[in-house]
Design a protein around this motif. Structure first.
Motif, PDB file in Angstrom:
ATOM      1  N   ARG A  86       1.585  -7.392 -16.615  1.00  0.00           N
ATOM      2  CA  ARG A  86       2.354  -8.213 -15.269  1.00  0.00           C
ATOM      3  C   ARG A  86       1.649  -9.384 -15.731  1.00  0.00           C
ATOM      4  O   ARG A  86       0.406  -9.640 -16.216  1.00  0.00           O
ATOM      5  CB  ARG A  86       0.607  -7.402 -15.030  1.00  0.00           C
ATOM      6  CG  ARG A  86       0.903  -7.886 -12.909  1.00  0.00           C
ATOM      7  CD  ARG A  86      -0.415  -7.553 -11.552  1.00  0.00           C
ATOM      8  NE  ARG A  86      -0.319  -8.236 -11.071  1.00  0.00           N
ATOM      9  CZ  ARG A  86       1.010  -8.353  -9.735  1.00  0.00           C
ATOM     10  NH1 ARG A  86       2.254  -6.926  -9.954  1.00  0.00           N
ATOM     11  NH2 ARG A  86       1.477  -9.206  -8.718  1.00  0.00           N
ATOM     12  N   ARG A  88       0.684 -12.455 -15.250  1.00  0.00           N
ATOM     13  CA  ARG A  88      -0.371 -13.199 -14.176  1.00  0.00           C
ATOM     14  C   ARG A  88      -0.486 -14.947 -13.994  1.00  0.00           C
ATOM     15  O   ARG A  88      -0.562 -15.953 -13.088  1.00  0.00           O
ATOM     16  CB  ARG A  88      -1.572 -13.572 -14.589  1.00  0.00           C
ATOM     17  CG  ARG A  88      -2.452 -11.517 -15.110  1.00  0.00           C
ATOM     18  CD  ARG A  88      -2.745 -11.480 -13.343  1.00  0.00           C
ATOM     19  NE  ARG A  88      -3.409 -10.311 -12.905  1.00  0.00           N
ATOM     20  CZ  ARG A  88      -3.578  -9.502 -12.618  1.00  0.00           C
ATOM     21  NH1 ARG A  88      -4.011  -9.955 -10.943  1.00  0.00           N
ATOM     22  NH2 ARG A  88      -4.503  -8.139 -12.329  1.00  0.00           N
ATOM     23  N   PRO A 126       5.201 -14.922 -13.254  1.00  0.00           N
ATOM     24  CA  PRO A 126       3.802 -14.500 -12.437  1.00  0.00           C
ATOM     25  C   PRO A 126       4.056 -14.040 -11.014  1.00  0.00           C
ATOM     26  O   PRO A 126       5.007 -13.815 -10.847  1.00  0.00           O
ATOM     27  CB  PRO A 126       3.526 -15.691 -12.201  1.00  0.00           C
ATOM     28  CG  PRO A 126       4.253 -16.740 -13.771  1.00  0.00           C
ATOM     29  CD  PRO A 126       5.101 -16.408 -13.288  1.00  0.00           C
ATOM     30  N   GLY A 127       3.521 -12.555 -10.965  1.00  0.00           N
ATOM     31  CA  GLY A 127       3.365 -12.117 -10.493  1.00  0.00           C
ATOM     32  C   GLY A 127       4.361 -10.695 -11.024  1.00  0.00           C
ATOM     33  O   GLY A 127       4.594  -9.399 -10.010  1.00  0.00           O
ATOM     34  N   ASP A 128       5.382 -10.774 -11.616  1.00  0.00           N
ATOM     35  CA  ASP A 128       6.564  -9.828 -12.125  1.00  0.00           C
ATOM     36  C   ASP A 128       5.663  -8.455 -13.014  1.00  0.00           C
ATOM     37  O   ASP A 128       4.674  -9.590 -13.264  1.00  0.00           O
ATOM     38  CB  ASP A 128       7.799 -10.371 -13.566  1.00  0.00           C
ATOM     39  CG  ASP A 128       8.529 -11.066 -11.872  1.00  0.00           C
ATOM     40  OD1 ASP A 128       8.647 -10.861 -10.967  1.00  0.00           O
ATOM     41  OD2 ASP A 128       9.442 -11.734 -12.616  1.00  0.00           O
ATOM     42  N   GLN A 129       5.682  -7.574 -13.284  1.00  0.00           N
ATOM     43  CA  GLN A 129       6.047  -6.647 -14.075  1.00  0.00           C
ATOM     44  C   GLN A 129       6.437  -5.625 -14.518  1.00  0.00           C
ATOM     45  O   GLN A 129       7.546  -5.635 -13.991  1.00  0.00           O
ATOM     46  CB  GLN A 129       4.256  -5.659 -13.603  1.00  0.00           C
ATOM     47  CG  GLN A 129       4.698  -5.105 -11.887  1.00  0.00           C
ATOM     48  CD  GLN A 129       3.133  -4.607 -11.617  1.00  0.00           C
ATOM     49  OE1 GLN A 129       2.327  -4.655 -11.308  1.00  0.00           O
ATOM     50  NE2 GLN A 129       3.491  -3.224 -11.404  1.00  0.00           N
ATOM     51  N   SER A 150      -1.839  -9.337 -17.429  1.00  0.00           N
ATOM     52  CA  SER A 150      -2.361  -7.893 -17.781  1.00  0.00           C
ATOM     53  C   SER A 150      -1.861  -7.074 -17.916  1.00  0.00           C
ATOM     54  O   SER A 150      -1.050  -6.613 -17.710  1.00  0.00           O
ATOM     55  CB  SER A 150      -3.564  -7.976 -16.272  1.00  0.00           C
ATOM     56  OG  SER A 150      -4.163  -8.668 -15.452  1.00  0.00           O
TER      57      SER A 150
ATOM     58  N   GLY B  17      -5.348 -17.795  -7.489  1.00  0.00           N
ATOM     59  CA  GLY B  17      -4.500 -18.445  -8.288  1.00  0.00           C
ATOM     60  C   GLY B  17      -4.093 -17.220  -8.806  1.00  0.00           C
ATOM     61  O   GLY B  17      -3.470 -16.698  -9.325  1.00  0.00           O
ATOM     62  N   VAL B  19      -1.179 -14.558  -7.917  1.00  0.00           N
ATOM     63  CA  VAL B  19       0.290 -13.912  -7.810  1.00  0.00           C
ATOM     64  C   VAL B  19       0.909 -12.576  -7.098  1.00  0.00           C
ATOM     65  O   VAL B  19       0.538 -12.153  -8.221  1.00  0.00           O
ATOM     66  CB  VAL B  19       1.532 -14.843  -8.984  1.00  0.00           C
ATOM     67  CG1 VAL B  19       2.206 -14.761  -7.981  1.00  0.00           C
ATOM     68  CG2 VAL B  19       0.700 -16.139  -9.529  1.00  0.00           C
ATOM     69  N   LEU B  20       1.620 -12.154  -6.823  1.00  0.00           N
ATOM     70  CA  LEU B  20       1.850 -11.340  -5.719  1.00  0.00           C
ATOM     71  C   LEU B  20       3.565 -11.154  -5.569  1.00  0.00           C
ATOM     72  O   LEU B  20       3.895 -12.781  -5.775  1.00  0.00           O
ATOM     73  CB  LEU B  20       1.800 -10.616  -4.374  1.00  0.00           C
ATOM     74  CG  LEU B  20      -0.056 -10.432  -4.029  1.00  0.00           C
ATOM     75  CD1 LEU B  20      -0.409  -9.669  -2.747  1.00  0.00           C
ATOM     76  CD2 LEU B  20      -0.634  -9.291  -5.275  1.00  0.00           C
ATOM     77  N   ASN B  21       3.915 -10.202  -6.371  1.00  0.00           N
ATOM     78  CA  ASN B  21       5.569 -10.287  -6.216  1.00  0.00           C
ATOM     79  C   ASN B  21       6.371 -10.185  -4.271  1.00  0.00           C
ATOM     80  O   ASN B  21       4.970  -9.996  -3.183  1.00  0.00           O
ATOM     81  CB  ASN B  21       6.431  -9.677  -6.903  1.00  0.00           C
ATOM     82  CG  ASN B  21       6.079  -8.466  -7.098  1.00  0.00           C
ATOM     83  OD1 ASN B  21       5.975  -7.971  -5.973  1.00  0.00           O
ATOM     84  ND2 ASN B  21       5.847  -7.276  -7.762  1.00  0.00           N
ATOM     85  N   GLU B  24       5.506  -7.290  -3.014  1.00  0.00           N
ATOM     86  CA  GLU B  24       3.960  -6.879  -3.012  1.00  0.00           C
ATOM     87  C   GLU B  24       3.198  -7.286  -1.635  1.00  0.00           C
ATOM     88  O   GLU B  24       2.434  -6.964  -0.511  1.00  0.00           O
ATOM     89  CB  GLU B  24       3.201  -6.949  -3.798  1.00  0.00           C
ATOM     90  CG  GLU B  24       3.306  -6.240  -5.106  1.00  0.00           C
ATOM     91  CD  GLU B  24       2.986  -7.400  -6.842  1.00  0.00           C
ATOM     92  OE1 GLU B  24       2.697  -5.986  -8.049  1.00  0.00           O
ATOM     93  OE2 GLU B  24       3.225  -8.372  -6.947  1.00  0.00           O
ATOM     94  N   ARG B  88     -13.055 -10.232  -9.391  1.00  0.00           N
ATOM     95  CA  ARG B  88     -13.397 -11.225 -10.171  1.00  0.00           C
ATOM     96  C   ARG B  88     -13.048 -12.907  -9.530  1.00  0.00           C
ATOM     97  O   ARG B  88     -13.007 -13.932 -10.369  1.00  0.00           O
ATOM     98  CB  ARG B  88     -11.012 -10.886 -10.067  1.00  0.00           C
ATOM     99  CG  ARG B  88     -10.505  -9.766 -10.783  1.00  0.00           C
ATOM    100  CD  ARG B  88     -10.689 -10.773 -12.060  1.00  0.00           C
ATOM    101  NE  ARG B  88      -8.909  -9.117 -12.754  1.00  0.00           N
ATOM    102  CZ  ARG B  88      -8.287  -9.382 -13.868  1.00  0.00           C
ATOM    103  NH1 ARG B  88      -9.411 -10.631 -13.903  1.00  0.00           N
ATOM    104  NH2 ARG B  88      -7.839  -8.617 -14.362  1.00  0.00           N
TER     105      ARG B  88
END
Lengths: 171, 171
Positions: A86, A88, A126-129, A150, B17, B19-21, B24, B88
């Protein structure tokens, strides 16, 4: 040099709001894979947890740093390590087995061209996995700005990893 | 109310900080455990990955919000869910089976006192983590400032969770 890389890793995590405890700060894993060119081929790792059921790590890559091609083979009756990357912060190009992308964005480390053989590109921002199946060759490189990944996975057993470059030793 | 809680969750993660896609952001799990008092007893969850080997989630707790007491029992031949909570941001008080702490810092939700029975306190601040063994009663509450917890675990099978409060339904 290892100490500098560890300090740099802590700074990058700090800047991105990822807090490490004192013990973790003192045990940053700086891995040059025995190639002695850390800035080009290397990886910084913080292991949060690794037990007989699951594993979680933070991976830090410096600008354009590359983790060399490898796979996590099956071990006895147990399937090889399965892992979810993932992103970040920063940008990562992940390459794995499958149809080669027409043009890849990463730059293959000079002098090691023979040891990069899979070119199916996945770009992670960021946010992609992306989840890498067990027993699958893969390698990855950060963009210009570096990256924080992560990693969520099944149990980590680094000593069984198979690297394409025969001179690599993962201790 | 569910929508407001989802928006608030996204805001808290943004501010820290994380980040969600897009997908999500559209699928924040807002859980009130059927008690209809989300702000007191509830939990917001983002499931990053849940496969047959491991699971990773982000848990968000609002100010003083409590996740009610429950355990993850063994299912057939498989050991119950084992989970690592990594704080976190904010502060979390985690309670589990074991010697009761002399004085606990959390406030037990009024009217539900009968359903909180374990009082061994672990305080988690950013960078702290704790691994909860399978089949162990536990509950947790955020401090005044709320909390973000990364949960790394074995496979999640919420439908088998056992809650101390018999009126709780986890769908």
């Amino acid at each position: 040099m290892i100490e500098d890389a560890a300090k740099k890793t802590i700074k990058i995590l700090d800047q991105n709001g990822i807090v490490l405890n004192k013990n973790e700060r003192n045990h940053i894993e700086v891995v040059d894979f025995g190639l002695n060119q850390l800035e080009k081929q290397g990886l910084q790792i913080i292991v949060y947890e690794n037990n007989d059921r699951y594993c979680a790590k933070e991976l830090v890559l410096f600008s354009n740093q590359t983790c060399p091609e490898h796979s996590h083979p099956n071990v006895g009756e147990e399937e090889g390590k399965m892992e979810t990357f993932r992103c970040r912060a920063g940008k990562v190009w992940l390459y794995l087995e499958g149809e080669s992308s027409e043009r890849i964005q990463a730059k293959i480390p000079k002098g090691s061209e023979d040891y990069y053989t899979v070119f199916h590109e996945i770009e992670l921002n960021p946010g992609d996995q992306f989840t890498i199946p067990p027993d699958t060759l893969h390698w990855f490189q950060a963009g210009e700005e570096g990256a924080i990944i992560s990693e969520f996975s099944s149990t980590s057993r680094d000593e069984f990893d198979i690297f394409t470059d025969p001179s690599i030793q993962r201790v």
